[in-house]
Design a protein around this motif. Structure first.
Motif, PDB file in Angstrom:
ATOM      1  N   PHE A  81     -47.792  -7.092  -9.681  1.00 37.20           N
ATOM      2  CA  PHE A  81     -48.849  -6.082  -9.592  1.00 37.20           C
ATOM      3  C   PHE A  81     -49.385  -5.838 -10.993  1.00 37.20           C
ATOM      4  O   PHE A  81     -48.616  -5.552 -11.913  1.00 37.20           O
ATOM      5  CB  PHE A  81     -48.297  -4.774  -9.013  1.00 37.20           C
ATOM      6  N   LYS A  82     -50.690  -5.958 -11.146  1.00 43.69           N
ATOM      7  CA  LYS A  82     -51.289  -5.715 -12.452  1.00 43.69           C
ATOM      8  C   LYS A  82     -51.838  -4.301 -12.508  1.00 43.69           C
ATOM      9  O   LYS A  82     -52.675  -3.915 -11.705  1.00 43.69           O
ATOM     10  CB  LYS A  82     -52.412  -6.713 -12.746  1.00 43.69           C
ATOM     11  N   ASN A  83     -51.330  -3.536 -13.471  1.00 48.28           N
ATOM     12  CA  ASN A  83     -51.861  -2.202 -13.735  1.00 48.28           C
ATOM     13  C   ASN A  83     -53.074  -2.395 -14.631  1.00 48.28           C
ATOM     14  O   ASN A  83     -52.930  -2.717 -15.820  1.00 48.28           O
ATOM     15  CB  ASN A  83     -50.792  -1.329 -14.398  1.00 48.28           C
ATOM     16  N   GLU A  84     -54.252  -2.242 -14.049  1.00 47.81           N
ATOM     17  CA  GLU A  84     -55.495  -2.506 -14.781  1.00 47.81           C
ATOM     18  C   GLU A  84     -55.676  -1.560 -15.962  1.00 47.81           C
ATOM     19  O   GLU A  84     -56.177  -1.961 -17.015  1.00 47.81           O
ATOM     20  CB  GLU A  84     -56.700  -2.422 -13.836  1.00 47.81           C
ATOM     21  N   GLU A  85     -55.269  -0.286 -15.791  1.00 49.07           N
ATOM     22  CA  GLU A  85     -55.429   0.691 -16.883  1.00 49.07           C
ATOM     23  C   GLU A  85     -54.613   0.302 -18.104  1.00 49.07           C
ATOM     24  O   GLU A  85     -55.058   0.440 -19.231  1.00 49.07           O
ATOM     25  CB  GLU A  85     -55.027   2.093 -16.415  1.00 49.07           C
ATOM     26  N   GLN A  86     -53.382  -0.169 -17.856  1.00 51.16           N
ATOM     27  CA  GLN A  86     -52.488  -0.539 -18.957  1.00 51.16           C
ATOM     28  C   GLN A  86     -52.631  -2.010 -19.346  1.00 51.16           C
ATOM     29  O   GLN A  86     -52.074  -2.431 -20.360  1.00 51.16           O
ATOM     30  CB  GLN A  86     -51.032  -0.278 -18.561  1.00 51.16           C
ATOM     31  N   ASN A  87     -53.333  -2.785 -18.515  1.00 52.77           N
ATOM     32  CA  ASN A  87     -53.452  -4.229 -18.704  1.00 52.77           C
ATOM     33  C   ASN A  87     -52.069  -4.892 -18.819  1.00 52.77           C
ATOM     34  O   ASN A  87     -51.816  -5.714 -19.691  1.00 52.77           O
ATOM     35  CB  ASN A  87     -54.326  -4.571 -19.916  1.00 52.77           C
ATOM     36  N   VAL A  88     -51.179  -4.465 -17.903  1.00 56.28           N
ATOM     37  CA  VAL A  88     -49.812  -4.984 -17.871  1.00 56.28           C
ATOM     38  C   VAL A  88     -49.506  -5.440 -16.448  1.00 56.28           C
ATOM     39  O   VAL A  88     -49.848  -4.746 -15.486  1.00 56.28           O
ATOM     40  CB  VAL A  88     -48.797  -3.900 -18.298  1.00 56.28           C
ATOM     41  N   THR A  89     -48.867  -6.593 -16.319  1.00 60.50           N
ATOM     42  CA  THR A  89     -48.443  -7.076 -15.009  1.00 60.50           C
ATOM     43  C   THR A  89     -46.959  -6.785 -14.835  1.00 60.50           C
ATOM     44  O   THR A  89     -46.150  -7.087 -15.716  1.00 60.50           O
ATOM     45  CB  THR A  89     -48.713  -8.585 -14.862  1.00 60.50           C
ATOM     46  N   TYR A  90     -46.645  -6.187 -13.696  1.00 56.58           N
ATOM     47  CA  TYR A  90     -45.270  -5.857 -13.346  1.00 56.58           C
ATOM     48  C   TYR A  90     -44.809  -6.769 -12.220  1.00 56.58           C
ATOM     49  O   TYR A  90     -45.592  -7.169 -11.364  1.00 56.58           O
ATOM     50  CB  TYR A  90     -45.161  -4.399 -12.882  1.00 56.58           C
ATOM     51  N   ARG A  91     -43.521  -7.113 -12.224  1.00 55.91           N
ATOM     52  CA  ARG A  91     -42.931  -7.861 -11.105  1.00 55.91           C
ATOM     53  C   ARG A  91     -41.990  -6.920 -10.363  1.00 55.91           C
ATOM     54  O   ARG A  91     -41.178  -6.210 -10.965  1.00 55.91           O
ATOM     55  CB  ARG A  91     -42.180  -9.086 -11.603  1.00 55.91           C
ATOM     56  N   TYR A  92     -42.121  -6.933  -9.052  1.00 58.54           N
ATOM     57  CA  TYR A  92     -41.332  -6.083  -8.170  1.00 58.54           C
ATOM     58  C   TYR A  92     -40.361  -6.915  -7.355  1.00 58.54           C
ATOM     59  O   TYR A  92     -40.747  -7.950  -6.789  1.00 58.54           O
ATOM     60  CB  TYR A  92     -42.245  -5.341  -7.186  1.00 58.54           C
ATOM     61  N   LEU A  93     -39.130  -6.450  -7.271  1.00 58.25           N
ATOM     62  CA  LEU A  93     -38.151  -6.938  -6.313  1.00 58.25           C
ATOM     63  C   LEU A  93     -38.003  -5.819  -5.285  1.00 58.25           C
ATOM     64  O   LEU A  93     -37.533  -4.729  -5.619  1.00 58.25           O
ATOM     65  CB  LEU A  93     -36.801  -7.220  -6.979  1.00 58.25           C
ATOM     66  N   THR A  94     -38.449  -6.083  -4.067  1.00 58.32           N
ATOM     67  CA  THR A  94     -38.382  -5.090  -2.993  1.00 58.32           C
ATOM     68  C   THR A  94     -37.268  -5.485  -2.045  1.00 58.32           C
ATOM     69  O   THR A  94     -37.207  -6.633  -1.595  1.00 58.32           O
ATOM     70  CB  THR A  94     -39.730  -5.026  -2.236  1.00 58.32           C
TER      71      THR A  94
END
Length: 133
Positions: A81-94
């Motif tokens: 998931f890319k947080n557009e405001e922070q310009n950071v991509t996060y990876r999630y393990l659900t």
């Protein structure tokens, strides 16, 4: 309630859309508890765990989900998931769990660049999850 063990110091936070959230500078854990009673109130009776898993996948189909290896029999999904405001991509393990009164979706996440370093701890934490009334 939910309990788990993670070797990262987390601070409990209230996050909209989740039952509980925990955050650190480098990682976050989000948990959503959805009860069978809530499904019944919404007109969906006798939801099975398999139906819940498909519901979660369908609700997140815009995220290019990849099925992960089950953790102690619990289905897992990975997505970015890319947080557009922070310009950071996060990876999630659900990780999805069935509890006596319903279901839990627990998400372990970090910046994508750091995920490989955190994944063993996330898996260990996912194995330690337990629920209480």
């Amino acid at each position: 309630g939910i309990e788990f063990y993670l070797r990262i110091r987390l601070v409990k936070e209230s996050l909209e859309g989740y039952t509980v959230g925990y955050a650190a500078d480098t990682a976050i854990v989000l948990a959503l508890h959805e009860t069978k009673a809530e499904f019944a109130e919404a007109g969906v009776e006798d939801v099975t765990f398999e139906q819940y898993v498909e519901f979660v996948k369908g609700a997140n189909e815009d995220k290019a989900i990849v099925d992960g290896e089950p953790i102690d029999g619990n289905p897992t999904m990975l997505y970015d998931f890319k947080n557009e405001e922070q310009n950071v991509t996060y990876r999630y393990l659900t990780v999805l769990y069935e509890a006596d009164d319903g279901f839990w979706m627990v998400q372990f996440a970090s910046q994508k660049d750091n995920f490989d370093a955190y994944e063993p701890s996330f898996i260990e934490a996912a194995k330690s999850v337990s629920f209480s009334a």
